[in-house]
Write an enzyme that holds these catalytic residues in place. Structure first.
Site, PDB file in Angstrom:
ATOM      1  N   HIS A  42       0.792  -1.228   0.000  1.00 42.67           N
ATOM      2  CA  HIS A  42       0.000   0.000   0.000  1.00 42.67           C
ATOM      3  C   HIS A  42       0.820   1.272   0.000  1.00 42.67           C
ATOM      4  CE1 HIS A  42      -4.139  -1.477   0.593  1.00 42.67           C
ATOM      5  NE2 HIS A  42      -3.536  -2.523   1.139  1.00 42.67           N
ATOM      6  N   LYS A  85      -8.753  13.854   4.460  1.00 41.51           N
ATOM      7  CA  LYS A  85      -7.880  12.671   4.399  1.00 41.51           C
ATOM      8  C   LYS A  85      -6.991  12.723   5.628  1.00 41.51           C
ATOM      9  CE  LYS A  85      -6.465  14.209   0.329  1.00 41.51           C
ATOM     10  NZ  LYS A  85      -6.601  12.903  -0.296  1.00 41.51           N
ATOM     11  N   ARG A  86      -6.212  11.691   5.900  1.00 39.91           N
ATOM     12  CA  ARG A  86      -5.298  11.800   7.025  1.00 39.91           C
ATOM     13  C   ARG A  86      -4.333  12.967   6.820  1.00 39.91           C
ATOM     14  NH1 ARG A  86      -5.192   7.851  11.252  1.00 39.91           N
ATOM     15  NH2 ARG A  86      -3.359   8.975  11.947  1.00 39.91           N
ATOM     16  N   LYS A 104       0.769  14.507   1.778  1.00 40.54           N
ATOM     17  CA  LYS A 104      -0.541  14.869   1.222  1.00 40.54           C
ATOM     18  C   LYS A 104      -0.683  16.381   1.028  1.00 40.54           C
ATOM     19  CE  LYS A 104      -2.984  10.804   3.139  1.00 40.54           C
ATOM     20  NZ  LYS A 104      -3.794  10.224   2.055  1.00 40.54           N
ATOM     21  N   THR A 145      -8.388   6.787  -2.249  1.00 40.03           N
ATOM     22  CA  THR A 145      -9.760   6.365  -2.543  1.00 40.03           C
ATOM     23  C   THR A 145     -10.722   7.522  -2.294  1.00 40.03           C
ATOM     24  OG1 THR A 145      -9.852   5.436  -0.310  1.00 40.03           O
ATOM     25  CG2 THR A 145      -9.524   3.898  -2.134  1.00 40.03           C
ATOM     26  N   LYS A 172     -14.315   8.810  -4.238  1.00 44.24           N
ATOM     27  CA  LYS A 172     -15.602   9.157  -3.618  1.00 44.24           C
ATOM     28  C   LYS A 172     -16.119  10.478  -4.181  1.00 44.24           C
ATOM     29  CE  LYS A 172     -13.848   7.042   0.604  1.00 44.24           C
ATOM     30  NZ  LYS A 172     -13.147   7.374   1.866  1.00 44.24           N
TER      31      LYS A 172
HETATM   32  C1  PLP Z   1     -11.897   7.336   2.135  1.00 43.11           C
HETATM   33  C2  PLP Z   1     -11.380   7.698   3.467  1.00 43.11           C
HETATM   34  C3  PLP Z   1     -10.018   7.890   3.664  1.00 43.11           C
HETATM   35  C4  PLP Z   1      -9.004   7.795   2.553  1.00 43.11           C
HETATM   36  O1  PLP Z   1      -8.898   9.081   1.943  1.00 43.11           O
HETATM   37  P1  PLP Z   1      -7.689   9.423   0.968  1.00 43.11           P
HETATM   38  O2  PLP Z   1      -8.047  10.780   0.437  1.00 43.11           O
HETATM   39  O3  PLP Z   1      -7.686   8.388  -0.113  1.00 43.11           O
HETATM   40  O4  PLP Z   1      -6.451   9.426   1.762  1.00 43.11           O
HETATM   41  C5  PLP Z   1      -9.579   8.221   4.934  1.00 43.11           C
HETATM   42  N1  PLP Z   1     -10.435   8.364   5.957  1.00 43.11           N
HETATM   43  C6  PLP Z   1     -11.765   8.215   5.803  1.00 43.11           C
HETATM   44  C7  PLP Z   1     -12.667   8.393   6.971  1.00 43.11           C
HETATM   45  C8  PLP Z   1     -12.284   7.862   4.555  1.00 43.11           C
HETATM   46  O5  PLP Z   1     -13.599   7.692   4.408  1.00 43.11           O
END
Ligand code: PLP
Length: 765
Positions: A327, A505-506, A511, A613, A617
């Site tokens: 990952h 995101k985190r 990032k 991911t 979304k």
């Molecule tokens: C989808 C999701 C992530 C992943 O987000 P990225 O932008 O791909 O890092 C992290 N936390 C939550 C709560 C999510 O729903």
């Protein structure tokens, strides 16, 4: 599932009476939640399950499930019916919006595991999850004076009606210093309207022997009491680190606890069914979600030999059963364990790792790059790649980097081992559930086929112009709802006619939330100088948790919260922009945010985000991406067209070259506005008694690798493209791009991903 309103209500009543001495009209929300959930479980688990020749076990230290109730009702096809039944007795499902998320994961990796379980059930693929039932999930985040604070996440506060403890399947996990009982809790995973129920088995640790008060009183039991204490502690808490390795013994215990309990359970069932152990690969395969569960490899070798196999026989079985998903290429995330610590805690397991290392050398793999044990360090990724049948990356660009860099030597040796499987998300939770109005609009145009065959969304293409008014109306309503929620929970007012620019995101330096933050200060300065009278009003929305020990990530949170206070409190500026950092970003918050966004910020340094991911979304909810050519953004552009998104920044090929001569201070000399923004970190504009902002500035300008993630380098191009996007916002051209992204999101269904896994790796059915 067929739904009988009277039967449903009478089940709810019966459970309320038996469990809580309560009645429907007056039951508390928590009582009602438990009764409704149990009533649904009773009905749903009656469905007959097909018997499969072979099943796959998805081993993962994390499952970021979110809330179960709405998604389970949706998948069972009774969401509207259950709401109608409750409404007829004066209650509503709405009150379950306060149910805690099951946040047994950190971020993308854990959420991916949750999406894959849902998609596999929906595609009738026999995939079961195996994980840990952490007593406390990912911490609850609040801000105090702009600084992040963490609290324990008591996710079981509302009870756990969707799990069943299966005491008869309990097993004992042996560590050198103690034995621990592992008790499984099974959570059903319902396929979307297809009657399939797969399983998520989460292990909970308990003391092997009940606490012995008599012995303790006689002072003999002190050691036993300590053991009991340690045994329960194993599952106490999820480590809150995302993309970093923490070399803690308790974490090692958790990893072994998960894989030993799962494999003992699986082998026991295999033997009970009358099969021979050498035939395990015909009935089982294992997907390792990153290196966290890789101890499963030596554990299986150990267990098979304890049943009489030779090492070579066991190795042959293991190498057919295991597959490994990587990952990340971040060096700080690749798991390595101290060989002495590992051999102390798990001597029999360590012996198997040594045997693997010896086998590798006996095969003539003499390059140190291949070594599983080198300089008294165990390299989990090498163990995983050596033994696994298939190794996969999670987006085309990421798998390319694995082949050319991270695992280049392995790729040379075993080219056929490496495959790409681009990540995906379940369209049930991430469109049907979180934006029912938009889902209905789509149903009305192209029918419901897209619910299970997401590529059918492309049928929307000819209708894009026609759909614009309804799409705008729905987006507006979602923004109003989000604004009301943010007002209530964060105390910040966002006018819904502002552009909603969202980065959630985190929190991680790669990032680059900092890049976004600097752009806000850039716009702020322009507005203050009176140069931005035509600046389109924009709300900059952030959500992110920082690992509690990650100093720079916490500094970025403080910085953005200070910017928010500055901007929102300035009457001259807050007509043009607002800034909010929402607290406790989690799956349920994400569901509200992604359907209300106008801009999806996906701005990692190229080469760093394996897939992402979150980007998918937003795309599925009809949002354009402002992003770099990184992770799955590359494939989003392939599917939806680069022209329909807003792409900027150095490419992965350019990054290495740039870093050779990179001097961040030179960038500042050619960009006075950026220079000002960086200076604002320390010029007294912001209050920061802890001195975090100064260290943040230091990370950009000094040290041995200043501005590691090229924030300053990419800034001019970022701002150029961002200004262009803000200018185009609101035009029909802009909205068409939104819908063309939605129409092109088919590839990013987790249904496609799990079918790829099955076709290329698992080969079930
Ligand atoms: C989808 C999701 C992530 C992943 O987000 P990225 O932008 O791909 O890092 C992290 N936390 C939550 C709560 C999510 O729903």
């Amino acid at each position: 599932m067929p739904f009988d309103k009277d039967q449903f209500l009478s089940s709810v009543s019966r459970i309320l009476r038996a469990e809580y001495a309560a009645e429907i009209p007056t039951a508390t929300e928590k009582e009602l939640y438990n009764a409704v959930s149990r009533a649904v479980m009773e009905q749903a688990l009656e469905q007959k399950q097909p018997v499969h020749a072979k099943r796959c076990a998805y081993f993962s230290a994390e499952f970021l499930m979110g809330r179960a109730i709405f998604s389970n009702l949706l998948n069972l096809g009774i969401l509207e019916e259950a709401e109608g039944a409750l409404a007829s007795v004066g209650r509503s499902l709405n009150c379950f919006e306060d149910v805690e998320d099951a946040a047994l994961g950190n971020g993308g990796l854990g959420r991916l595991a949750a999406c894959y379980l849902e998609s596999a059930a929906s595609c009738d693929i026999p995939l079961d999850g195996y994980g840990i039932r952490y007593r406390y999930g990912l911490f609850r985040q609040t801000f105090e004076d702009g600084y992040q604070h963490e609290e324990g996440d008591d996710w079981l506060k509302w009870g756990d009606p969707w799990s069943i403890p299966v005491e008869r399947d309990a097993v004992v996990v042996h560590f050198d210093d103690l034995d621990v009982k592992a008790v499984p809790y099974d959570m059903p995973i319902f396929g979307y309207k297809n009657g399939v129920v797969n399983n998520l088995r989460l292990w909970s640790s308990e003391a092997v022997q009940p606490f012995d008060f008599a012995a303790f009183n006689e002072m003999k039991g002190e050691r036993k009491a300590e053991e009991n204490f340690l045994a329960t502690k194993i599952c106490d808490v999820l480590y809150p680190n995302d993309n970093t390795m923490v070399g803690k013994i308790l974490r090692l215990r958790q990893q072994y606890f998960l894989v030993s309990a799962s494999l003992q359970d699986i082998l026991k069932k295999h033997l009970a069914a009358g099969y021979a152990l050498k035939d395990l690969p015909a009935h089982r395969c294992f997907q390792l979600n990153d290196t966290h569960p890789v101890l499963a490899i030596p554990e299986l070798l150990r267990l098979l030999q304890s049943h009489g196999m030779t090492f070579e026989e066991a190795f042959a079985v293991a190498s057919k059963c295991f597959n490994f998903t990587n990952h990340t290429i971040l060096a700080e995330a690749l798991e390595k364990w101290d060989a002495l610590a590992l051999s102390d805690l798990l001597p029999d397991v360590f012996e198997q790792i040594v045997a693997c290392q010896n086998r590798l050398e006996a095969e003539g793999l003499s390059k140190e790059k291949y070594f599983i044990i080198r300089d008294n360090v165990v390299h989990m990724a090498n163990l995983a790649v050596y033994v696994s049948s298939k190794v996969n990356g999670v987006a085309e660009i990421h798998t390319g980097i694995l082949k050319s860099e991270t695992f280049a030597d392995w790729y040379e040796l075993y080219p056929k081992k490496f495959v790409n499987i681009t990540n995906g998300i379940t369209p049930r939770r991430w469109l049907l559930l979180n934006d029912p109005a938009l889902a209905k609009l789509i149903d009305g145009k192209i029918g419901e086929g897209w619910h299970t065959e997401l590529s059918e969304l492309k049928k929307l293409k000819p209708f894009v112009s026609e759909l614009l008014p309804d799409f705008k109306r729905i987006k507006r309503q979602n923004k109003e709802k989000l604004a009301a929620y943010i007002k209530e929970h964060e105390g910040v007012e966002l006018p819904p006619d502002f552009i909603f620019d969202v980065q959630v995101k985190r929190l991680h330096e790669y990032k680059r939330q900092l890049l976004n933050a600097f752009s806000i200060l850039y716009f702020y300065q322009k507005i203050k100088r009176g140069e931005a009278k035509d600046f389109p009003p924009t709300a900059f929305i952030f959500g992110a948790k920082a690992a509690p020990g990650y100093y720079m990530a916490k500094a970025v949170i403080k910085f953005i919260n200070e910017i928010a206070a500055l901007v929102n409190g300035d009457e001259e500026v807050n007509r043009y922009m607002r800034v909010v950092f929402v607290q406790n970003y989690n799956v349920s918050y994400a569901e509200k945010l992604v359907c209300a966004a106008d801009i999806s910020e996906q701005i990692s340094l190229a080469g760093m985000e394996a897939s992402g991911t979150g980007n998918m979304k937003f795309m599925l909810n009809g949002t354009v991406t402002l992003g770099t050519m990184d992770g799955a953004n590359v494939e989003i552009c392939e599917e939806a067209g680069k022209d329909n998104n807003y792409i900027f920044g150095a490419t992965v090929d350019e990054v290495a070259e740039i870093k050779r001569y990179y001097c961040p201070r030179e960038i500042l000399e050619t960009n006075p506005d950026l220079k000002r923004a960086v200076e604002m970190l320390t010029d007294g504009t912001f209050s920061d008694e802890l001195g975090m902002l100064e260290k943040l500035q230091g990370s950009l300008l000094s040290g041995h690798d200043p501005d590691r993630y090229l924030v300053l380098y990419d800034f001019p191009d970022y701002v150029r493209v961002k200004e262009q996007l803000l200018k185009e916002y609101g035009t029909d051209e802009y909205y068409k791009k939104c819908l063309l992204n939605l129409a092109a999101a088919g590839k990013f269904s987790a249904d496609r991903s799990v079918k790829d896994y099955n076709r290329l790796i698992w080969k079930l059915k």
